[in-house]
Design a protein around this motif. Structure first.
Motif, mmCIF file in Angstrom:
data_model
loop_
_atom_site.group_PDB
_atom_site.id
_atom_site.type_symbol
_atom_site.label_atom_id
_atom_site.label_comp_id
_atom_site.label_asym_id
_atom_site.label_seq_id
_atom_site.Cartn_x
_atom_site.Cartn_y
_atom_site.Cartn_z
ATOM 1 N N LEU A 107 15.006 43.761 65.135
ATOM 2 C CA LEU A 107 14.524 42.504 65.684
ATOM 3 C C LEU A 107 14.792 42.419 67.186
ATOM 4 C CD1 LEU A 107 13.367 39.650 65.402
ATOM 5 C CD2 LEU A 107 15.638 38.884 64.710
ATOM 6 N N LEU A 108 15.958 42.880 67.602
ATOM 7 C CA LEU A 108 16.293 42.861 69.026
ATOM 8 C C LEU A 108 15.317 43.687 69.855
ATOM 9 C CD1 LEU A 108 20.192 43.191 69.065
ATOM 10 C CD2 LEU A 108 18.847 41.268 69.917
ATOM 11 N N SER A 109 14.782 44.732 69.256
ATOM 12 C CA SER A 109 13.890 45.626 70.005
ATOM 13 C C SER A 109 12.477 45.064 70.144
ATOM 14 C CB SER A 109 13.834 46.998 69.326
ATOM 15 O OG SER A 109 13.105 46.922 68.096
ATOM 16 N N ARG A 110 12.171 43.989 69.425
ATOM 17 C CA ARG A 110 10.824 43.439 69.439
ATOM 18 C C ARG A 110 10.651 42.417 70.555
ATOM 19 N NH1 ARG A 110 7.575 44.528 64.819
ATOM 20 N NH2 ARG A 110 6.052 43.393 66.071
ATOM 21 N N ARG A 111 9.459 42.416 71.139
ATOM 22 C CA ARG A 111 9.094 41.357 72.081
ATOM 23 C C ARG A 111 8.414 40.257 71.270
ATOM 24 N NH1 ARG A 111 5.607 42.882 77.297
ATOM 25 N NH2 ARG A 111 3.958 43.069 75.725
ATOM 26 N N LEU A 112 9.118 39.164 71.062
ATOM 27 C CA LEU A 112 8.646 38.154 70.128
ATOM 28 C C LEU A 112 7.412 37.412 70.629
ATOM 29 C CD1 LEU A 112 11.980 36.718 68.690
ATOM 30 C CD2 LEU A 112 10.551 38.604 67.873
ATOM 31 N N SER A 113 7.157 37.473 71.910
ATOM 32 C CA SER A 113 5.935 36.863 72.434
ATOM 33 C C SER A 113 4.686 37.588 71.924
ATOM 34 C CB SER A 113 5.948 36.858 73.964
ATOM 35 O OG SER A 113 6.044 38.182 74.470
ATOM 36 N N ASP A 114 4.861 38.805 71.411
ATOM 37 C CA ASP A 114 3.746 39.556 70.840
ATOM 38 C C ASP A 114 3.483 39.187 69.382
ATOM 39 O OD1 ASP A 114 3.400 40.919 73.226
ATOM 40 O OD2 ASP A 114 4.601 42.654 72.593
ATOM 41 N N CYS A 115 4.326 38.323 68.819
ATOM 42 C CA CYS A 115 4.215 37.941 67.407
ATOM 43 C C CYS A 115 3.687 36.515 67.282
ATOM 44 C CB CYS A 115 5.575 38.037 66.723
ATOM 45 S SG CYS A 115 6.317 39.689 66.786
ATOM 46 N N ALA A 116 2.959 36.278 66.211
ATOM 47 C CA ALA A 116 2.469 34.925 65.958
ATOM 48 C C ALA A 116 3.605 34.005 65.565
ATOM 49 C CB ALA A 116 1.418 34.954 64.840
ATOM 50 N N ALA A 117 4.589 34.521 64.840
ATOM 51 C CA ALA A 117 5.703 33.721 64.336
ATOM 52 C C ALA A 117 6.707 34.635 63.669
ATOM 53 C CB ALA A 117 5.205 32.679 63.331
ATOM 54 N N LEU A 118 7.877 34.090 63.382
ATOM 55 C CA LEU A 118 8.856 34.738 62.518
ATOM 56 C C LEU A 118 8.767 34.104 61.134
ATOM 57 C CD1 LEU A 118 12.103 34.939 64.699
ATOM 58 C CD2 LEU A 118 10.383 36.724 64.330
ATOM 59 N N PHE A 119 8.858 34.930 60.100
ATOM 60 C CA PHE A 119 8.887 34.465 58.716
ATOM 61 C C PHE A 119 10.163 35.027 58.105
ATOM 62 C CE2 PHE A 119 7.755 34.841 54.176
ATOM 63 C CZ PHE A 119 7.268 33.556 53.930
ATOM 64 N N ILE A 120 11.126 34.141 57.790
ATOM 65 C CA ILE A 120 12.454 34.572 57.350
ATOM 66 C C ILE A 120 12.618 34.232 55.878
ATOM 67 C CG2 ILE A 120 14.918 34.497 57.817
ATOM 68 C CD1 ILE A 120 14.316 33.418 60.586
ATOM 69 N N GLY A 121 12.819 35.258 55.061
ATOM 70 C CA GLY A 121 12.849 35.074 53.618
ATOM 71 C C GLY A 121 14.215 34.736 53.065
ATOM 72 N N GLY A 122 14.258 34.566 51.750
ATOM 73 C CA GLY A 122 15.461 34.142 51.058
ATOM 74 C C GLY A 122 16.327 35.293 50.591
ATOM 75 N N GLY A 123 17.422 34.928 49.931
ATOM 76 C CA GLY A 123 18.405 35.883 49.459
ATOM 77 C C GLY A 123 19.785 35.279 49.631
ATOM 78 N N ASN A 124 20.723 36.053 50.149
ATOM 79 C CA ASN A 124 22.077 35.576 50.381
ATOM 80 C C ASN A 124 22.212 35.108 51.832
ATOM 81 O OD1 ASN A 124 25.019 35.992 51.306
ATOM 82 N ND2 ASN A 124 25.195 36.021 49.073
ATOM 83 N N THR A 125 22.531 33.838 52.022
ATOM 84 C CA THR A 125 22.565 33.261 53.363
ATOM 85 C C THR A 125 23.692 33.849 54.204
ATOM 86 O OG1 THR A 125 21.801 31.221 52.306
ATOM 87 C CG2 THR A 125 22.402 31.095 54.621
ATOM 88 N N PHE A 126 24.809 34.181 53.586
ATOM 89 C CA PHE A 126 25.926 34.762 54.331
ATOM 90 C C PHE A 126 25.564 36.162 54.821
ATOM 91 C CE2 PHE A 126 27.851 31.578 51.579
ATOM 92 C CZ PHE A 126 28.667 30.888 52.470
ATOM 93 N N ARG A 127 24.860 36.917 53.996
ATOM 94 C CA ARG A 127 24.385 38.249 54.404
ATOM 95 C C ARG A 127 23.445 38.118 55.606
ATOM 96 N NH1 ARG A 127 23.227 43.432 52.966
ATOM 97 N NH2 ARG A 127 24.627 43.326 51.180
ATOM 98 N N LEU A 128 22.525 37.159 55.541
ATOM 99 C CA LEU A 128 21.566 36.961 56.625
ATOM 100 C C LEU A 128 22.269 36.609 57.927
ATOM 101 C CD1 LEU A 128 18.648 36.546 57.681
ATOM 102 C CD2 LEU A 128 18.781 34.200 56.781
ATOM 103 N N LEU A 129 23.158 35.623 57.875
ATOM 104 C CA LEU A 129 23.860 35.214 59.087
ATOM 105 C C LEU A 129 24.725 36.345 59.622
ATOM 106 C CD1 LEU A 129 24.676 33.052 61.143
ATOM 107 C CD2 LEU A 129 26.425 32.280 59.512
ATOM 108 N N GLY A 130 25.414 37.067 58.731
ATOM 109 C CA GLY A 130 26.274 38.150 59.182
ATOM 110 C C GLY A 130 25.504 39.246 59.899
ATOM 111 N N GLU A 131 24.373 39.654 59.341
ATOM 112 C CA GLU A 131 23.548 40.699 59.962
ATOM 113 C C GLU A 131 23.033 40.248 61.324
ATOM 114 O OE1 GLU A 131 21.126 44.044 60.721
ATOM 115 O OE2 GLU A 131 22.744 43.800 59.263
ATOM 116 N N LEU A 132 22.556 39.023 61.400
ATOM 117 C CA LEU A 132 21.993 38.539 62.657
ATOM 118 C C LEU A 132 23.062 38.349 63.729
ATOM 119 C CD1 LEU A 132 19.424 35.931 61.271
ATOM 120 C CD2 LEU A 132 18.913 38.148 62.327
ATOM 121 N N ARG A 133 24.224 37.836 63.328
ATOM 122 C CA ARG A 133 25.277 37.608 64.322
ATOM 123 C C ARG A 133 25.870 38.931 64.790
ATOM 124 N NH1 ARG A 133 28.978 33.546 62.201
ATOM 125 N NH2 ARG A 133 27.737 32.015 63.340
ATOM 126 N N GLU A 134 26.126 39.844 63.853
ATOM 127 C CA GLU A 134 26.742 41.124 64.199
ATOM 128 C C GLU A 134 25.855 41.925 65.155
ATOM 129 O OE1 GLU A 134 27.419 44.788 61.395
ATOM 130 O OE2 GLU A 134 29.058 43.359 61.111
#
Length: 236
Positions: free
Chosen positions: A71-98
């Motif tokens: 995700l860090l390597s992407r230029r988000l202005s080239d994307c229409a939007a982000l679509f963030i799916g479900g699962g374990n919220t702690f896993r999601l936050l940990g991956e993104l913060r780390e």
């Protein structure tokens, strides 16, 4: 900022919200899907699900970022939007913060970005994700569970009222205690409801009652009532 926070539904449960999402994105760009709340071995199936779910949304295709670093390597202005799916919220936050990608999502939103989050992908945008601790295990051992805080200081829980009665009862007891002990307000959404935040306004897309937990009490709202009262009180 265009932020769609869905209660964890799919198919017809999200039809009205995805119609509204379609009206604000650039159909000439791809949607970037983040499956990071799931185990990596499930990503191929996650992409199939997201492609089907977003089949009704005009875009230049669905692309997937398989890690925070991707995700860090992407230029988000080239994307229409982000679509963030479900699962374990702690896993999601940990991956993104780390990885540092959490700050990138925050900057993207602050710059006028468009995000559709469901379940864990929605809870992430509350003040704190500890609101889901009765549902999700803290797999990452996170001590800091602060979310992106885009809901006026509130926390969020998804799937409320859409599951087996005993699971909803357990969530209810937890949120009554949590709101009393922390002084926080928690919005609990069913799967058919989506909170849409734009330019300081809150709109609830959906037709199911939802709940607001505050001070150890639960208030039940219909969608029109909620839109009027959602940000009426300040977070303690």
């Amino acid at each position: 900022m265009h932020l769609f926070l869905n209660g964890g539904g799919a198919g017809e449960d999200t039809a009205a919200a995805l119609a509204a999402f379609s009206r604000v994105i650039d159909p000439g760009k791809p949607i970037l899907y983040l499956p990071l709340a799931m185990q990596p071995d499930r990503y191929p199936d996650c992409l199939l699900w997201a492609t089907g779910e977003l089949g009704r949304v005009p875009s230049a295709g669905i692309e997937m970022a398989e890690s925070g670093e991707a995700l860090l390597s992407r230029r988000l202005s080239d994307c229409a939007a982000l679509f963030i799916g479900g699962g374990n919220t702690f896993r999601l936050l940990g991956e993104l913060r780390e990885s540092g990608a959490l700050d990138k999502i925050a900057a993207y939103l602050d710059g006028g970005g468009i995000v559709f989050g469901g379940s864990a992908g929605a809870i992430l945008f509350g003040r704190d994700i500890a609101s889901c601790a009765a549902d999700d295990k803290n797999e990452w051992g996170l001590a800091d569970t602060a979310g992106l805080d885009r809901m006026g200081g509130m926390d969020l829980l998804c799937h409320y009222g859409s599951r087996a009665p005993e699971r909803d009862a357990a969530s209810r007891e937890y949120l009554l205690r949590y709101s009393a002990e922390t002084g926080r307000r928690v919005l609990a959404l069913p799967e058919r409801d989506t909170l849409y935040l734009h330019d300081g306004q809150a709109t609830l897309i959906g037709d199911r009652p939802c709940s607001l937990f505050a001070g150890g009490e639960e208030q039940i709202f219909d969608p029109p009532q909620l839109a009027e009262t959602l940000f009426a009180e300040k977070q303690a």
